[in-house]
Design an enzyme around this catalytic site. Structure first.
Site, PDB file in Angstrom:
ATOM      1  N   SER A 158      -2.676  66.343  -1.413  1.00 55.34           N
ATOM      2  CA  SER A 158      -3.165  67.714  -1.280  1.00 55.34           C
ATOM      3  C   SER A 158      -4.617  67.669  -0.844  1.00 55.34           C
ATOM      4  CB  SER A 158      -3.044  68.440  -2.625  1.00 55.34           C
ATOM      5  OG  SER A 158      -3.719  69.677  -2.603  1.00 55.34           O
TER       6      SER A 158
ATOM      7  N   TYR B 243      -4.009  68.492 -12.124  1.00 59.19           N
ATOM      8  CA  TYR B 243      -3.366  68.491 -10.805  1.00 59.19           C
ATOM      9  C   TYR B 243      -4.273  67.876  -9.750  1.00 59.19           C
ATOM     10  CZ  TYR B 243      -1.350  70.048  -6.424  1.00 59.19           C
ATOM     11  OH  TYR B 243      -0.836  70.068  -5.146  1.00 59.19           O
TER      12      TYR B 243
END
Length: 261
Positions: free
Chosen positions: A140, A153
């Protein structure tokens, strides 16, 4: 010529589902993995009918420690050789670290980090033995900075990018490539399941198909990192991040991830 077989995790929806469609459209066989059997069976039927490829379904919860080894053993027992390993499965969760459900964060670490690493470790020796194969790990743009309100995360995705880049260099003298895909805000179930759908960060999203196509093509070309689903303005912010005072950057990220009233 033997068809290329891709193993793709997290294929019941979103980017993973689009990876499967893209690979099948190119005539490749598939092994699709996720928890939701009904979604996998529907995708299997769609791809086999439309593209006349073979699709093997494996229903597994990759947050469980034994799942990755069970997948590998099942594939080995079937005699199928995997050419592309696409570690796509992952999830996030919003909130202050000390207030979040620890079991959910632990499951996030197990899926985003442990399962991805284990599958890579299991299949990579086979790739090395054949001196061919491609790995695509879905990271990401969150991996490029710390993420207040998504601390775990962001940290798991920082691991994915770092890990992918490191083993890519370890394999520099082989025909094996390792690519990290760094998507921005994308139209998937991630936003709603992570609680990010009500934040400014997800006001403008890119399609899962566009992101998957960029990642898939980058993997085929053997690129190191592929940044996809990011607007020009977001790219400007990412470019400024390394020189921006850390506390200012952290405050900006926190504000972007706060729920809009």
């Amino acid at each position: 010529m033997r068809k290329k077989t891709a193993l793709i995790t997290g294929t019941s929806s979103g980017i993973g589902k689009e990876f499967a469609r893209i690979h099948a459209s190119k005539g490749g066989d598939l092994i699709i993995v996720a928890r939701r059997e009904d979604k996998l069976k529907a995708l299997q039927s769609e791809l086999e009918k439309k593209h006349h490829v073979k699709v093997m379904v494996i229903v597994k919860d990759l947050t469980l420690p034994e799942a990755a080894s069970e997948i590998y053993n099942e594939i080995k027992a079937s005699g199928i050789k995997v050419d592309y390993l696409i570690n796509n499965a992952g999830f996030g969760g919003r909130g202050k670290f000390h207030e979040r459900d620890w079991e959910k964060d632990l499951a996030m670490i197990n899926l985003n980090v442990v399962a991805l690493t284990t599958l890579t470790r299991l299949f990579l020796p086979d790739f090395v033995k054949r001196n061919k194969g491609k790995i695509l790990n879905v990271s990401s743009t969150a991996s490029l900075m710390p993420g207040p309100l998504q601390a775990v995360y962001y940290a798991t995705k920082a691991y994915v990018t770092s890990f992918s880049n490191a083993i890519s260099e370890e394999l520099h003298d082989t025909n094996i490539t390792v690519t990290a895909l760094l998507p921005g805000a994308t139209e998937t179930e991630f936003a709603s399941t992570s609680g990010m759908d009500k934040t400014s960060l997800f006001e403008n999203t890119f399609s899962a198909n566009d992101v998957a196509r960029d990642g898939y093509n980058g993997m085929v070309e053997g690129k190191l990192n592929v940044i996809a689903g990011v607007s020009f303005g977001q790219r400007m912010i990412m470019g400024m991040a390394p020189v921006m005072p850390k506390k200012m950057m952290l405050k900006q990220i926190r504000q972007m991830q706060e729920v809009n009233n």
